[in-house]
Scaffold this motif. Structure first.
Motif, PDB file in Angstrom:
ATOM      1  N   LYS A   8      32.499  48.116  42.462  1.00 32.54           N
ATOM      2  CA  LYS A   8      32.742  47.039  43.425  1.00 32.54           C
ATOM      3  C   LYS A   8      31.583  46.064  43.481  1.00 32.54           C
ATOM      4  O   LYS A   8      31.784  44.852  43.527  1.00 32.54           O
ATOM      5  N   LYS A   9      30.363  46.616  43.453  1.00 29.48           N
ATOM      6  CA  LYS A   9      29.176  45.750  43.421  1.00 29.48           C
ATOM      7  C   LYS A   9      29.187  44.900  42.163  1.00 29.48           C
ATOM      8  O   LYS A   9      28.914  43.700  42.203  1.00 29.48           O
ATOM      9  N   GLN A  10      29.473  45.526  41.047  1.00 25.53           N
ATOM     10  CA  GLN A  10      29.449  44.827  39.761  1.00 25.53           C
ATOM     11  C   GLN A  10      30.510  43.731  39.707  1.00 25.53           C
ATOM     12  O   GLN A  10      30.286  42.654  39.149  1.00 25.53           O
ATOM     13  N   GLN A  11      31.660  44.011  40.323  1.00 24.40           N
ATOM     14  CA  GLN A  11      32.729  43.016  40.334  1.00 24.40           C
ATOM     15  C   GLN A  11      32.276  41.744  41.073  1.00 24.40           C
ATOM     16  O   GLN A  11      32.491  40.633  40.584  1.00 24.40           O
ATOM     17  N   ASN A  12      31.624  41.924  42.206  1.00 20.83           N
ATOM     18  CA  ASN A  12      31.110  40.771  42.945  1.00 20.83           C
ATOM     19  C   ASN A  12      30.007  40.066  42.162  1.00 20.83           C
ATOM     20  O   ASN A  12      29.955  38.838  42.103  1.00 20.83           O
ATOM     21  N   HIS A  13      29.142  40.889  41.598  1.00 24.04           N
ATOM     22  CA  HIS A  13      28.043  40.332  40.818  1.00 24.04           C
ATOM     23  C   HIS A  13      28.573  39.470  39.669  1.00 24.04           C
ATOM     24  O   HIS A  13      28.092  38.366  39.426  1.00 24.04           O
ATOM     25  N   LEU A  14      29.590  40.006  38.975  1.00 24.37           N
ATOM     26  CA  LEU A  14      30.170  39.281  37.845  1.00 24.37           C
ATOM     27  C   LEU A  14      30.847  37.991  38.306  1.00 24.37           C
ATOM     28  O   LEU A  14      30.760  36.968  37.633  1.00 24.37           O
ATOM     29  N   ALA A  15      31.500  38.054  39.463  1.00 20.88           N
ATOM     30  CA  ALA A  15      32.157  36.852  39.988  1.00 20.88           C
ATOM     31  C   ALA A  15      31.128  35.738  40.194  1.00 20.88           C
ATOM     32  O   ALA A  15      31.355  34.591  39.824  1.00 20.88           O
ATOM     33  N   ARG A  16      30.009  36.117  40.770  1.00 25.27           N
ATOM     34  CA  ARG A  16      28.944  35.116  40.999  1.00 25.27           C
ATOM     35  C   ARG A  16      28.398  34.590  39.679  1.00 25.27           C
ATOM     36  O   ARG A  16      28.183  33.397  39.505  1.00 25.27           O
ATOM     37  N   THR A  40      39.375  43.039  33.074  1.00 23.28           N
ATOM     38  CA  THR A  40      40.051  44.123  32.368  1.00 23.28           C
ATOM     39  C   THR A  40      39.419  45.468  32.681  1.00 23.28           C
ATOM     40  O   THR A  40      40.093  46.398  33.121  1.00 23.28           O
ATOM     41  N   TYR A  41      38.124  45.564  32.445  1.00 21.89           N
ATOM     42  CA  TYR A  41      37.513  46.894  32.490  1.00 21.89           C
ATOM     43  C   TYR A  41      37.123  47.340  33.902  1.00 21.89           C
ATOM     44  O   TYR A  41      37.660  48.340  34.400  1.00 21.89           O
ATOM     45  N   VAL A  42      36.228  46.609  34.546  1.00 24.92           N
ATOM     46  CA  VAL A  42      35.768  47.042  35.871  1.00 24.92           C
ATOM     47  C   VAL A  42      36.944  47.072  36.861  1.00 24.92           C
ATOM     48  O   VAL A  42      37.107  48.022  37.627  1.00 24.92           O
ATOM     49  N   ALA A  43      37.785  46.049  36.806  1.00 25.15           N
ATOM     50  CA  ALA A  43      38.922  45.984  37.741  1.00 25.15           C
ATOM     51  C   ALA A  43      39.842  47.190  37.569  1.00 25.15           C
ATOM     52  O   ALA A  43      40.359  47.735  38.552  1.00 25.15           O
ATOM     53  N   ASN A  44      40.044  47.615  36.324  1.00 26.54           N
ATOM     54  CA  ASN A  44      40.950  48.740  36.095  1.00 26.54           C
ATOM     55  C   ASN A  44      40.366  50.074  36.535  1.00 26.54           C
ATOM     56  O   ASN A  44      41.103  50.978  36.931  1.00 26.54           O
ATOM     57  N   TYR A  45      39.063  50.222  36.451  1.00 22.97           N
ATOM     58  CA  TYR A  45      38.439  51.441  36.998  1.00 22.97           C
ATOM     59  C   TYR A  45      38.784  51.538  38.479  1.00 22.97           C
ATOM     60  O   TYR A  45      39.182  52.584  38.988  1.00 22.97           O
ATOM     61  N   ILE A  46      38.620  50.409  39.175  1.00 19.37           N
ATOM     62  CA  ILE A  46      38.870  50.407  40.615  1.00 19.37           C
ATOM     63  C   ILE A  46      40.358  50.657  40.892  1.00 19.37           C
ATOM     64  O   ILE A  46      40.715  51.457  41.758  1.00 19.37           O
ATOM     65  N   ARG A  47      41.204  49.987  40.118  1.00 21.91           N
ATOM     66  CA  ARG A  47      42.648  50.105  40.365  1.00 21.91           C
ATOM     67  C   ARG A  47      43.186  51.505  40.088  1.00 21.91           C
ATOM     68  O   ARG A  47      44.014  52.034  40.824  1.00 21.91           O
ATOM     69  N   GLU A  48      42.678  52.145  39.013  1.00 20.27           N
ATOM     70  CA  GLU A  48      43.270  53.407  38.572  1.00 20.27           C
ATOM     71  C   GLU A  48      42.594  54.655  39.146  1.00 20.27           C
ATOM     72  O   GLU A  48      43.145  55.752  39.055  1.00 20.27           O
ATOM     73  N   ALA A  49      41.392  54.506  39.692  1.00 21.07           N
ATOM     74  CA  ALA A  49      40.683  55.688  40.188  1.00 21.07           C
ATOM     75  C   ALA A  49      41.269  56.156  41.524  1.00 21.07           C
ATOM     76  O   ALA A  49      41.689  55.351  42.349  1.00 21.07           O
TER      77      ALA A  49
END
Length: 472
Positions: free
Chosen positions: A37-45, A116-125
């Motif tokens: 979740k942190k990485q997703q925000n970081h990447l968005a920025r 693709t990658y980080v989002a799917n970890y969050i979605r599928e875990a």
DNA sequence: CCAGGACGCGCG
DNA sequence: AAAGCGCGCGTCCTGG
């Protein structure tokens, strides 16, 4: 196209394989969701920041003006049009030579990492555990496939993206992630089919190195001026593509483009372009006809028995409409030439992994080990290892993967070999590194990382972090 | 508005 | 004669 077992052995492999893969799905792997979740925000920025920078560029400004509200960084059609190219593929874009391309590519890579990658970890875990599906019924090759998530295509080639993504996969608390892979398995299974004596020599003599030799030949580089980058190009832009049925025009284009995109130079610092020029290969068309000769040598002189086998398997298919696989299957129906030639190699190479996986999983269960298999990537097995079981588990895997399997399948006529990679205790998948046989005097682990600090060589233990200067 | 194709790109 | 094999996923884009 149809593919079916010809023997009970073939049937049994798939039946037991499905059951083993079901165990692996059930085991699952740990995911650091907080990190994701942190990485997703970081990447968005980070992506937003790159877009700001991009919008100051001349071409991007024009692009935005032209499309107005339809303007979209993710539209390949728009991008290709603005840069006057047929395709928005990276390799095509890189040839343009505009400095803004690097930023566009970086934006695309970060966007893929995030969406693709980080989002799917969050979605599928679920509760921090991920349970990817491993299928044996979907492919034309009788390999496996994997979905939700596709654990078999997690980034590894680009350091930055590898780190962002693989940092999310972690072992169970107190454990180690271990990956055991067959080295060069497809080449070896191909060799079991064609039995080319030249290839058998290549595989049995550790001092030989066909990838290096072919790279030397392609770029006319003498042995003492070779680099690992040039070898990499020989391997991935000539040798492997040739094995899969590629031909010299495509190889020559790739090899030629790599000179600039990878900044190739000799060991003594001389740019490869300059070196080629002084060897009368200064233009693409001269280089291409050179690669044509290299291809001719490769199949007519070096691997002529392999070439004969390819012809034979194709002729047999044309006569009978069938291709037989050593692991107990037959394929029939319409196939193109390159697919026919590949069929007896790709599937059976995976079947070696699958057979081993079944035995390893069975042994772990029957002996009540805490170590679990958590995944499989075509020629490698991924384990969540309980450190006190480390030595025993790796030894058992080595025995099954390189000895027991040869007894089971006598068609395996070349020596098989495994490589082992381990993370530190509680370390993410990103941190996995190859280990060698070396004893740690502190905790008794038999596998250590071989490291270097300047000229100093030392060994580090993944289990207890002990450092040894003289192992064994 | 949706389904499905095309494209691009990640891995072995 | 044809011209690199095998996958899954996200996004754009087209056609109904």
């Amino acid at each position: 196209m149809k593919i079916q077992p010809t023997t009970y052995d073939g049937y049994k492999l798939l039946h037991e394989g499905v059951l083993a893969l079901a165990d692996i799905e059930e085991n699952g792997m740990c995911i650091d969701i907080e990190y994701c979740k942190k990485q997703q925000n970081h990447l968005a920025r980070r992506i937003k920041h790159l877009e700001k920078k991009l919008l100051k560029d001349k071409t991007v400004k024009k692009w935005k003006k032209k499309y107005g509200s339809q303007f979209n960084f993710d539209s390949d059609t728009q991008m290709a049009k603005m840069f006057n190219v047929d395709s928005a593929k990276q390799e095509v874009m890189e040839q343009i030579g505009d400095p803004i391309i690097d930023t566009l590519i970086l934006r695309k890579r970060l966007s893929k990492a995030r969406n693709t990658y980080v989002a799917n970890y969050i979605r599928e875990a679920v509760d921090g555990m991920l349970h990817p599906f491993f299928h044996l019924h979907t492919t034309r090759s009788i390999r496996s496939s994997c979905s939700n998530i596709n654990f078999q295509n997690q980034p590894v080639r680009i350091e930055l993206i590898k780190k962002i993504v693989r940092r999310a996969v972690i072992p169970r608390p107190g454990n180690i992630i271990g990956e055991i892979d067959y080295s060069g398995q497809e080449v070896k299974v191909a060799t079991c089919n064609h039995k080319d004596p030249e290839m058998i020599k290549e595989l049995n003599d550790p001092s030989r190195d066909m990838h290096r030799d072919m790279a030397m030949m392609c770029y006319k580089v003498p042995k003492d001026l070779m680099t690992s980058k040039i070898r990499y190009c020989g391997k991935n832009k000539f040798v492997f593509p040739q094995f899969y049925g590629d031909y010299y025009v495509h190889n020559a284009t790739d090899l030629w483009n790599a000179i600039t995109t990878l900044n190739l130079e000799l060991k003594n610092g001389i740019p490869l372009h300059k070196h080629l020029k002084s060897n009368k290969l200064g233009t693409y068309s001269k280089f291409e006809s050179h690669i044509k000769k290299v291809e001719k040598y490769f199949w007519e002189d070096k691997f002529s028995v392999y070439a004969d086998w390819k012809q034979q398997i194709w002729d047999d298919y044309c006569d009978t409409g069938q291709v037989f696989l050593y692991s107990g299957f037959v394929c029939s129906g319409y196939m193109e030439r390159n697919k026919v030639i590949n069929m007896p190699i790709q599937g059976p190479a995976f079947h070696c992994l699958l057979w081993s996986l079944i035995k390893i999983n069975k042994w772990l269960k029957e002996t009540g080990k805490q170590t679990k298999v958590i995944g499989q990537i075509h020629d490698s097995i991924v384990l969540d290892i309980y450190p006190p079981e480390l030595n025993e588990v790796i030894e058992k895997c080595r025995k099954i993967m390189t000895e027991d399997i040869v007894t089971h399948w006598p068609w395996l006529i070349v020596q098989l070999k495994i490589d082992v990679e381990l993370t530190p205790v509680d370390g993410s998948w990103y941190l996995k590194e190859e280990v060698k046989r070396a004893d740690c005097h502190e905790c008794g682990s038999s596998w250590m990382w071989q490291k270097e600090d300047g000229d100093e060589e030392y060994w580090e233990c993944p289990v207890c972090e002990n450092i040894e200067t003289v192992p064994f």
